[in-house]
Scaffold this motif. Sequence first.
Motif, PDB file in Angstrom:
ATOM      1  N   GLY A  38      38.503  62.159  45.934  1.00  0.00           N
ATOM      2  CA  GLY A  38      37.345  62.502  45.134  1.00  0.00           C
ATOM      3  C   GLY A  38      37.547  63.722  44.272  1.00  0.00           C
ATOM      4  O   GLY A  38      36.905  63.872  43.221  1.00  0.00           O
ATOM      5  N   TYR A  39      38.434  64.617  44.685  1.00  0.00           N
ATOM      6  CA  TYR A  39      38.670  65.838  43.908  1.00  0.00           C
ATOM      7  C   TYR A  39      39.157  65.534  42.495  1.00  0.00           C
ATOM      8  O   TYR A  39      38.909  66.304  41.555  1.00  0.00           O
ATOM      9  CB  TYR A  39      39.661  66.746  44.633  1.00  0.00           C
ATOM     10  CG  TYR A  39      41.023  66.134  44.873  1.00  0.00           C
ATOM     11  CD1 TYR A  39      42.059  66.308  43.957  1.00  0.00           C
ATOM     12  CD2 TYR A  39      41.289  65.396  46.021  1.00  0.00           C
ATOM     13  CE1 TYR A  39      43.308  65.753  44.162  1.00  0.00           C
ATOM     14  CE2 TYR A  39      42.527  64.835  46.247  1.00  0.00           C
ATOM     15  CZ  TYR A  39      43.544  65.009  45.323  1.00  0.00           C
ATOM     16  OH  TYR A  39      44.779  64.460  45.533  1.00  0.00           O
ATOM     17  N   ARG A  40      39.854  64.405  42.318  1.00  0.00           N
ATOM     18  CA  ARG A  40      40.354  64.061  40.981  1.00  0.00           C
ATOM     19  C   ARG A  40      39.193  63.745  40.030  1.00  0.00           C
ATOM     20  O   ARG A  40      39.176  64.204  38.877  1.00  0.00           O
ATOM     21  CB  ARG A  40      41.298  62.863  41.070  1.00  0.00           C
ATOM     22  CG  ARG A  40      42.518  63.100  41.945  1.00  0.00           C
ATOM     23  CD  ARG A  40      43.482  61.921  41.874  1.00  0.00           C
ATOM     24  NE  ARG A  40      44.544  62.032  42.858  1.00  0.00           N
ATOM     25  CZ  ARG A  40      45.655  62.757  42.697  1.00  0.00           C
ATOM     26  NH1 ARG A  40      45.826  63.436  41.573  1.00  0.00           N
ATOM     27  NH2 ARG A  40      46.577  62.800  43.642  1.00  0.00           N
ATOM     28  N   SER A  41      38.231  62.968  40.497  1.00  0.00           N
ATOM     29  CA  SER A  41      37.090  62.641  39.638  1.00  0.00           C
ATOM     30  C   SER A  41      36.161  63.836  39.469  1.00  0.00           C
ATOM     31  O   SER A  41      35.525  63.985  38.414  1.00  0.00           O
ATOM     32  CB  SER A  41      36.322  61.446  40.216  1.00  0.00           C
ATOM     33  OG  SER A  41      35.793  61.744  41.482  1.00  0.00           O
ATOM     34  N   ILE A  42      36.080  64.701  40.485  1.00  0.00           N
ATOM     35  CA  ILE A  42      35.222  65.883  40.380  1.00  0.00           C
ATOM     36  C   ILE A  42      35.726  66.812  39.283  1.00  0.00           C
ATOM     37  O   ILE A  42      34.928  67.406  38.542  1.00  0.00           O
ATOM     38  CB  ILE A  42      35.160  66.611  41.731  1.00  0.00           C
ATOM     39  CG1 ILE A  42      34.429  65.755  42.761  1.00  0.00           C
ATOM     40  CG2 ILE A  42      34.456  67.962  41.593  1.00  0.00           C
ATOM     41  CD1 ILE A  42      34.538  66.281  44.172  1.00  0.00           C
ATOM     42  N   VAL A  43      37.037  66.953  39.157  1.00  0.00           N
ATOM     43  CA  VAL A  43      37.598  67.796  38.098  1.00  0.00           C
ATOM     44  C   VAL A  43      37.183  67.276  36.723  1.00  0.00           C
ATOM     45  O   VAL A  43      36.777  68.048  35.833  1.00  0.00           O
ATOM     46  CB  VAL A  43      39.128  67.862  38.214  1.00  0.00           C
ATOM     47  CG1 VAL A  43      39.736  68.520  36.972  1.00  0.00           C
ATOM     48  CG2 VAL A  43      39.533  68.634  39.466  1.00  0.00           C
ATOM     49  N   LEU A  44      37.265  65.964  36.536  1.00  0.00           N
ATOM     50  CA  LEU A  44      36.853  65.374  35.262  1.00  0.00           C
ATOM     51  C   LEU A  44      35.357  65.560  35.024  1.00  0.00           C
ATOM     52  O   LEU A  44      34.935  65.933  33.917  1.00  0.00           O
ATOM     53  CB  LEU A  44      37.194  63.881  35.248  1.00  0.00           C
ATOM     54  CG  LEU A  44      38.670  63.519  35.117  1.00  0.00           C
ATOM     55  CD1 LEU A  44      38.861  62.017  35.284  1.00  0.00           C
ATOM     56  CD2 LEU A  44      39.212  63.962  33.765  1.00  0.00           C
ATOM     57  N   THR A  45      34.560  65.309  36.051  1.00  0.00           N
ATOM     58  CA  THR A  45      33.114  65.461  35.906  1.00  0.00           C
ATOM     59  C   THR A  45      32.740  66.886  35.532  1.00  0.00           C
ATOM     60  O   THR A  45      31.875  67.112  34.671  1.00  0.00           O
ATOM     61  CB  THR A  45      32.409  65.070  37.224  1.00  0.00           C
ATOM     62  OG1 THR A  45      32.707  63.700  37.528  1.00  0.00           O
ATOM     63  CG2 THR A  45      30.903  65.236  37.104  1.00  0.00           C
ATOM     64  N   THR A  46      33.385  67.857  36.166  1.00  0.00           N
ATOM     65  CA  THR A  46      33.109  69.263  35.875  1.00  0.00           C
ATOM     66  C   THR A  46      33.474  69.605  34.433  1.00  0.00           C
ATOM     67  O   THR A  46      32.740  70.319  33.742  1.00  0.00           O
ATOM     68  CB  THR A  46      33.881  70.167  36.843  1.00  0.00           C
ATOM     69  OG1 THR A  46      33.559  69.809  38.192  1.00  0.00           O
ATOM     70  CG2 THR A  46      33.536  71.623  36.609  1.00  0.00           C
ATOM     71  N   THR A  47      34.607  69.086  33.984  1.00  0.00           N
ATOM     72  CA  THR A  47      35.046  69.357  32.609  1.00  0.00           C
ATOM     73  C   THR A  47      34.034  68.831  31.593  1.00  0.00           C
ATOM     74  O   THR A  47      33.633  69.540  30.652  1.00  0.00           O
ATOM     75  CB  THR A  47      36.418  68.712  32.357  1.00  0.00           C
ATOM     76  OG1 THR A  47      37.376  69.246  33.279  1.00  0.00           O
ATOM     77  CG2 THR A  47      36.885  68.983  30.928  1.00  0.00           C
ATOM     78  N   PHE A  48      33.617  67.585  31.766  1.00  0.00           N
ATOM     79  CA  PHE A  48      32.658  67.011  30.827  1.00  0.00           C
ATOM     80  C   PHE A  48      31.276  67.635  30.974  1.00  0.00           C
ATOM     81  O   PHE A  48      30.490  67.659  30.017  1.00  0.00           O
ATOM     82  CB  PHE A  48      32.587  65.498  31.016  1.00  0.00           C
ATOM     83  CG  PHE A  48      33.740  64.772  30.390  1.00  0.00           C
ATOM     84  CD1 PHE A  48      33.812  64.607  29.019  1.00  0.00           C
ATOM     85  CD2 PHE A  48      34.772  64.278  31.176  1.00  0.00           C
ATOM     86  CE1 PHE A  48      34.876  63.947  28.430  1.00  0.00           C
ATOM     87  CE2 PHE A  48      35.850  63.616  30.608  1.00  0.00           C
ATOM     88  CZ  PHE A  48      35.908  63.450  29.227  1.00  0.00           C
TER      89      PHE A  48
END
Length: 497
Positions: free
Chosen positions: A152-162
């Motif tokens: 999940g950390y991979r998608s969280i990084v993207l979500t945080t960026t956007f």
Amino acid sequence: MNETKLNAIALYANFVVMALLGLAINPLLVQSLGATDFGIWKSLLRLLDLSGVADGRATQALKWIVAHGSRKDDDLTLRRAVAAAILMWLFWLPVLLLAVSGVIYLLPSLINGVTADHLTLARWAALALGINVILSALLGIPDAVLIGTNQGYRSIVLTTTFLVISNGLMLLAARADFGLPTLGLITLGSTVLNGTFTWWVARKRVKWWGIAKPMRSDVSRFAGFSNWTLVWALVQLLLLSSELLLISAMSGPVAVTEYTFTSYSIQFALSICLMTGSAVTPSLGALIGSADFTGAGKLVRQTREILLAVMTVSGAGILLLNKAFVSVWIGPEYYMGDALNALMVIAFLQLSHIRLEAQIQDVGLNISKKVLVALAATVVSLLLAGLLFLVFGSLESIYLGLIIGRLLASILLPRLVSGLVPIPAYHWRGIGVLAMVVAASIFAAPFVNPHGWLALLLTAAMAFVVLTGIALAFIVSRETRSLIFGRTFAVRERVTQ
């Protein structure tokens, strides 16, 4: 570093970013939009989130089905689960369209006192947010797979960026007087881009990623679990949204704006507590899926201790400092009073406890009892809150009704967890310490009144040190403290030498 820790770090990093964004952008948005439009925007976000329950919650079901089968060498079954999730989204799409349309049509009743000119813009913004909700259910499938495979950390990084990008664009749009519809379009565009990039990451990082034609048994199993998650999604959104929705319908958008700032620190404390459970559920699901119930029970006990510690520090800190925080941040006129603040904190503590016990039930894939208990508690709490408001006519009475009505879930959900893993239902020592610290903080709050950011930060730092020391000393066990500070593996190495 193991993936459970990476998930926790990513979740807490996301929290920090969201907290900083909110601190910086919310006051600026109020200045640019005005209190009325800001309140309408916050109401729209919550109302459309609620309508999103009608998507069937296929991604939620997929998340736990993947987590449950993550240790089994059966890639074809997992691909069939992804295809089943897409079929469930298509099946629920007409219902979702109807729910979104209903919210847009009923906006005058859902947001009290909206004038005709504000209503037109609000409906265009709601349309953009509605499309966002409809697509989110489909675009969230790769995110669900990453979470289910403990990445999940991979998608969280993207979500945080956007999240950072979209908030910056929304502030620029508000300052340029583009209005609420533009904010809705920015939100929609961010969701589409985030989903696209998450799909690409899942394709690269999940070895079995893809779809396969589902069997009838896959769809039947998926539909059964998804239907229960649909009811649970409605219940938890009502748990999280009851206060704002009632304020919106009865008092209007300006009151929603005041509520947003008064409850700001409470909402983020709740997010921390929810993320604490979310960070461990993939590992817990894998343990239960492999029938390691002793290890699962140990993980549940440690998670409960950590959660009670977080609740103690955050709850007492808010009781002591929220008035000063709101006054320094946006102005004392946005603080809704000590009594309501105390009731908000108690409701937050109760909800954090309920949500953790419910998250544990999720990984067992047998959530029907949990859903029925929580649904009953939600109905009772809403009816009681409405009745008390009719009698007393105050926001405090609404919170009192919600808290009393939710006691049913507070008592019964931990007992259901005990049926899933071999562990006592309640952590009595931690609950007792939490209650004593909260009571002492309510008593001490009127005497704590720092002025200015420097005094507030210094007072907050001292309170954090004291409260953290109490939580670590009296709530958290030695073994859990070692886990928190990352010493577990070092200790094991010394023992084996």
